[in-house]
Design a protein around this motif. Structure first.
Motif, PDB file in Angstrom:
ATOM      1  N   ILE A   6     -10.464   5.486   1.081  1.00  0.00           N
ATOM      2  CA  ILE A   6     -10.790   4.056   0.960  1.00  0.00           C
ATOM      3  C   ILE A   6     -12.042   3.733   1.777  1.00  0.00           C
TER       4      ILE A   6
ATOM      5  N   LYS B  85      -2.726   5.589  -2.480  1.00  0.00           N
ATOM      6  CA  LYS B  85      -3.951   4.786  -2.451  1.00  0.00           C
ATOM      7  C   LYS B  85      -3.852   3.488  -3.262  1.00  0.00           C
TER       8      LYS B  85
ATOM      9  N   GLU C 248      -4.564  -0.253  -1.701  1.00  0.00           N
ATOM     10  CA  GLU C 248      -5.588  -1.163  -2.207  1.00  0.00           C
ATOM     11  C   GLU C 248      -5.021  -2.539  -2.519  1.00  0.00           C
TER      12      GLU C 248
ATOM     13  N   LYS D 198      -6.298  -5.998  -0.657  1.00  0.00           N
ATOM     14  CA  LYS D 198      -6.739  -7.191  -1.385  1.00  0.00           C
ATOM     15  C   LYS D 198      -5.904  -8.405  -0.997  1.00  0.00           C
TER      16      LYS D 198
ATOM     17  N   LEU E 166     -12.643  -5.547  -1.252  1.00  0.00           N
ATOM     18  CA  LEU E 166     -12.811  -4.225  -1.897  1.00  0.00           C
ATOM     19  C   LEU E 166     -13.775  -4.353  -3.054  1.00  0.00           C
TER      20      LEU E 166
END
Length: 113
Positions: free
Chosen positions: A47, A99, A103, A107, A113
């Motif tokens: 990331i 992952k 994410e 967010k 992102l």
């Protein structure tokens, strides 16, 4: 088999001033001999490679055990603490995740992102 890198481990004293510096921050606590901790570090490394502006730091809970145990009251590893731009803890998670889940969490809590 694909080799994936991990986040470099830093001491809490090296990064504590970054918490509340106007940017959201993640502290990822783990141990060098813990499979789940290493897996989580690989996820955050990917990331961070894709989004270099994020503040994500890996801390060894054994070396900084007073911080992890007494300040943040962590009992299990790996553990991730998410702080907003003002340094307020907004989310914490114990365990590892993939992952795509990371994410979604990023967010949700304002990490661009």
């Amino acid at each position: 088999m694909v080799k994936r890198d991990i986040l470099p481990v830093q001491s809490y004293n090296e990064i504590k001033e970054k918490i509340g510096n106007g940017r959201p921050t993640i502290l990822s606590f783990g141990m060098s001999h813990c499979y789940s901790c290493i897996a989580m570090s690989k996820v955050f490394y990917e990331i961070l490679r894709e989004h270099p502006g994020l503040q994500i730091y890996s801390i060894d809970s054994q070396k900084d055990r007073i911080i992890s145990r007494d300040i943040y009251r962590l009992k299990e590893m790996p553990a991730q603490l998410f702080f907003d731009e003002n340094g307020k803890e907004v989310f914490r998670h114990t365990g590892a995740y993939k992952k795509p889940v990371a994410e979604v969490i990023l967010k949700k809590y304002g990490f661009a992102l």
